[in-house]
Design an enzyme around this catalytic site. Structure first.
Site, PDB file in Angstrom:
ATOM      1  N   CYS A  15      54.084   6.849 -21.537  1.00  0.00           N
ATOM      2  CA  CYS A  15      55.352   7.332 -20.996  1.00  0.00           C
ATOM      3  C   CYS A  15      55.073   8.186 -19.760  1.00  0.00           C
ATOM      4  O   CYS A  15      54.137   8.994 -19.767  1.00  0.00           O
ATOM      5  CB  CYS A  15      56.086   8.159 -22.056  1.00  0.00           C
ATOM      6  SG  CYS A  15      57.679   8.798 -21.510  1.00  0.00           S
TER       7      CYS A  15
ATOM      8  N   GLU B 204      63.252   3.201 -23.415  1.00  0.00           N
ATOM      9  CA  GLU B 204      64.158   3.904 -22.501  1.00  0.00           C
ATOM     10  C   GLU B 204      65.442   4.341 -23.202  1.00  0.00           C
ATOM     11  O   GLU B 204      65.965   5.427 -22.915  1.00  0.00           O
ATOM     12  CB  GLU B 204      64.477   3.042 -21.276  1.00  0.00           C
ATOM     13  CG  GLU B 204      63.259   2.630 -20.448  1.00  0.00           C
ATOM     14  CD  GLU B 204      62.304   3.755 -20.084  1.00  0.00           C
ATOM     15  OE1 GLU B 204      62.730   4.924 -20.001  1.00  0.00           O
ATOM     16  OE2 GLU B 204      61.112   3.469 -19.880  1.00  0.00           O
TER      17      GLU B 204
END
Length: 164
Positions: free
Chosen positions: A99, A142
């Site tokens: 991430c 997401e």
């Protein structure tokens, strides 16, 4: 608007993002352009508005082979406004994720193999689309950001790999 990618520990990353109502506003259209640019510059495959300090339900999915994901499939960057999973497969796949908001950490994360997502395009059109495998994984990752969830919340510390 900040172009800095917020890092784990910033409270904005733990908030539930707000629904977008003014799809055609300059603010949202500029946000989408900014998210696409940041994703490309960061060698990412997706990003959510909260990661740059904007608590709005907007994500960009931009899969392409890069140094972080050399086997990623190529797709043109796509914005999803107010996305939500309508249905998903029973099959779950465990695969490595990282991430942009959790630097230098990766982990083996379970995600649905196939999902159906309903969202609004940047042009204001409602879409319902099925996604599979790596693209489905990006979208789920997401969407977690829009709900204040980071990938590390899905695993135990001993499963984190410190090489990104």
């Amino acid at each position: 608007m900040s172009t800095e990618i917020l890092q784990m520990g910033n409270p904005i990353l733990r908030k539930i993002a707000t629904e977008v109502t003014a799809i055609h506003s300059a603010k949202i259209q500029t946000l989408i352009d900014e998210l696409i640019l940041i994703t490309q510059q960061s060698h990412g495959v997706g990003i959510a508005a909260p990661q740059i300090g904007i608590s709005s339900r907007v994500i960009v999915v931009a899969s392409h082979p890069n140094i972080r994901y050399p086997d990623a499939p190529f797709m043109s960057p796509m914005a999803m406004i107010n996305p939500r999973i309508i249905s998903h497969s029973q099959e779950i796949v465990i695969a490595s994720e990282g991430c942009l908001s959790v630097k230098e950490k990766r982990g083996e994360i379970p995600r649905y193999q196939n999902i159906v997502v309903e969202y609004i395009t940047r042009d204001g059109n409602v879409q319902r689309q099925e996604y599979h495998n790596f693209i489905a994984r990006i979208i789920q990752h997401e969407l977690d950001h829009l709900n204040g969830i980071l990938f590390v919340d899905h695993l135990q510390d001993e499963f984190i790999i410190n090489n990104q």
